[in-house]
Write an enzyme that holds these catalytic residues in place. Sequence first.
Site, short mmCIF file in Angstrom:
data_model
loop_
_atom_site.label_atom_id
_atom_site.label_comp_id
_atom_site.label_asym_id
_atom_site.label_seq_id
_atom_site.Cartn_x
_atom_site.Cartn_y
_atom_site.Cartn_z
CE1 TYR A 127 47.02 2.69 71.50
CE2 TYR A 127 46.33 4.86 72.27
CZ TYR A 127 46.19 3.80 71.40
OH TYR A 127 45.22 3.83 70.42
CG ASP B 258 43.01 -10.01 63.53
OD1 ASP B 258 42.41 -8.91 63.48
OD2 ASP B 258 43.33 -10.55 64.62
CG ASN C 180 43.36 -1.14 62.29
OD1 ASN C 180 42.94 -0.13 62.82
ND2 ASN C 180 42.94 -2.36 62.63
CE LYS D 272 47.73 3.74 68.15
NZ LYS D 272 47.49 3.00 66.89
CB THR E 94 36.37 -1.11 68.71
OG1 THR E 94 37.32 -0.55 69.61
CG2 THR E 94 36.34 -0.28 67.42
N1 LIG Z 1 38.83 2.14 69.48
C1 LIG Z 1 39.33 3.33 69.78
O1 LIG Z 1 38.72 4.10 70.55
C2 LIG Z 1 40.64 3.78 69.19
C3 LIG Z 1 41.04 5.11 69.39
C4 LIG Z 1 42.24 5.54 68.84
C5 LIG Z 1 43.02 4.66 68.10
N2 LIG Z 1 42.61 3.38 67.93
C6 LIG Z 1 43.49 2.50 67.16
O2 LIG Z 1 42.76 1.83 66.16
C7 LIG Z 1 43.36 0.55 65.89
C8 LIG Z 1 42.29 -0.53 65.96
O3 LIG Z 1 41.68 -0.47 67.24
P1 LIG Z 1 40.29 -1.20 67.54
O4 LIG Z 1 39.69 -0.47 68.69
O5 LIG Z 1 39.52 -1.38 66.28
O6 LIG Z 1 40.78 -2.62 68.07
P2 LIG Z 1 39.96 -3.96 68.37
O7 LIG Z 1 40.35 -4.35 69.75
O8 LIG Z 1 38.50 -3.79 68.08
O9 LIG Z 1 40.56 -4.98 67.31
C9 LIG Z 1 41.90 -5.24 67.34
C10 LIG Z 1 42.24 -6.36 66.37
O10 LIG Z 1 43.67 -6.41 66.36
C11 LIG Z 1 44.06 -7.76 66.32
N3 LIG Z 1 45.45 -7.83 66.79
C12 LIG Z 1 45.89 -7.79 68.07
N4 LIG Z 1 47.23 -7.89 68.11
C13 LIG Z 1 47.65 -8.00 66.82
C14 LIG Z 1 48.92 -8.14 66.21
N5 LIG Z 1 50.04 -8.22 66.95
N6 LIG Z 1 48.99 -8.22 64.85
C15 LIG Z 1 47.87 -8.17 64.11
N7 LIG Z 1 46.63 -8.04 64.63
C16 LIG Z 1 46.52 -7.96 65.97
C17 LIG Z 1 43.04 -8.45 67.23
O11 LIG Z 1 43.01 -9.85 67.03
C18 LIG Z 1 41.75 -7.74 66.84
O12 LIG Z 1 41.10 -8.41 65.76
C19 LIG Z 1 44.50 0.41 66.90
O13 LIG Z 1 45.71 0.81 66.32
C20 LIG Z 1 44.10 1.38 67.99
O14 LIG Z 1 45.22 1.84 68.74
C21 LIG Z 1 41.45 2.91 68.45
#
Ligand SMILES: NC(=O)c1ccc[n+]([C@@H]2O[C@H](COP(=O)([O-])OP(=O)(O)OC[C@H]3O[C@@H](n4cnc5c(N)ncnc54)[C@H](O)[C@@H]3O)[C@@H](O)[C@H]2O)c1
Length: 248
Positions: A155, A36, A89, A159, A190
């Site tokens: 975004y 992270d 991720n 994606k 999240t």
């Molecule tokens: N939560 C949703 O509804 C959702 C829906 C579709 C896709 N996603 C995708 O799932 C993935 C995770 O999303 P989430 O909701 O769990 O996020 P989150 O906000 O809960 O957690 C994100 C994590 O990413 C870390 N981070 C930020 N920038 C970073 C970087 N440059 N390098 C490494 N780590 C970094 C942050 O410190 C944090 O710990 C993402 O790719 C997101 O686009 C999420």
Amino acid sequence: MLFEDKVALVTAAGAGIGRSIAVKLAAEGARVVVSDVDDTAGAETVALIVDAGGSAVYQSANVADDAQVRALVARAVDEYGGLDLAVNNAGLGAAPKPLQDISDAEWQRTIDVTLTGTFQSMRAELAHMTAQGHGAIVNIASIAGLQSTSQLSPYGASKHGVVSLTQSAAAENAASGIRINAVAPGPIITAALASLPEESRRRYADEVPMKRLGDPEDIAEAASFLLSDAASFITGVTLPVDGGSLVR
Ligand SMILES: NC(=O)c1ccc[n+]([C@@H]2O[C@H](COP(=O)([O-])OP(=O)(O)OC[C@H]3O[C@@H](n4cnc5c(N)ncnc54)[C@H](O)[C@@H]3O)[C@@H](O)[C@H]2O)c1
């Protein structure tokens, strides 16, 4: 256990979906490199795994920085002797707005982390997996990569790019024993969704045909399946995990 003796890395595993995936892979026996940019959050994920009897270490890596990504893969190899499984991720959204109002900086920030970060991660992982002759990768895409995304063009473009990178790499590596797939989450609880008032969360949930938001564990289960031998004839797919959102 699904991943006994396997070595895994998970990017952005300090929170949300990444944390849930790291915990799941460790519970299935994998030794996990948790990565992270938030070192405190990453250490918390490692503690969750170790306290549950699993094996994990933390390596800080901003996926937009290629040197840090290469150091992350090197850490897995140095610490645990290889890299069998990788989950890319990390991804960033931005405030919704029309395309013509998006600044260069907003565009670049999303592309750098979400698209270029996934590319750089795959490149470093594949260099190692190709040499060792096996491996499995799961990229975390989004349903925004499979449909139109009004107000979220950087975004959505990122994606869609992640889905395309998954397909290209899967085709290129299919004969080498390396499988590459993606999971496309719908709305998952999240930090972003959890911070909304109850009423807004209810509205989002009502838009999902199954009438609920997803849990990070829903994505961890799908990622785990695609990484496992149960999916040994599956490569190049993007699996929606979205409560039916794409078919509503
Ligand atoms: N939560 C949703 O509804 C959702 C829906 C579709 C896709 N996603 C995708 O799932 C993935 C995770 O999303 P989430 O909701 O769990 O996020 P989150 O906000 O809960 O957690 C994100 C994590 O990413 C870390 N981070 C930020 N920038 C970073 C970087 N440059 N390098 C490494 N780590 C970094 C942050 O410190 C944090 O710990 C993402 O790719 C997101 O686009 C999420």
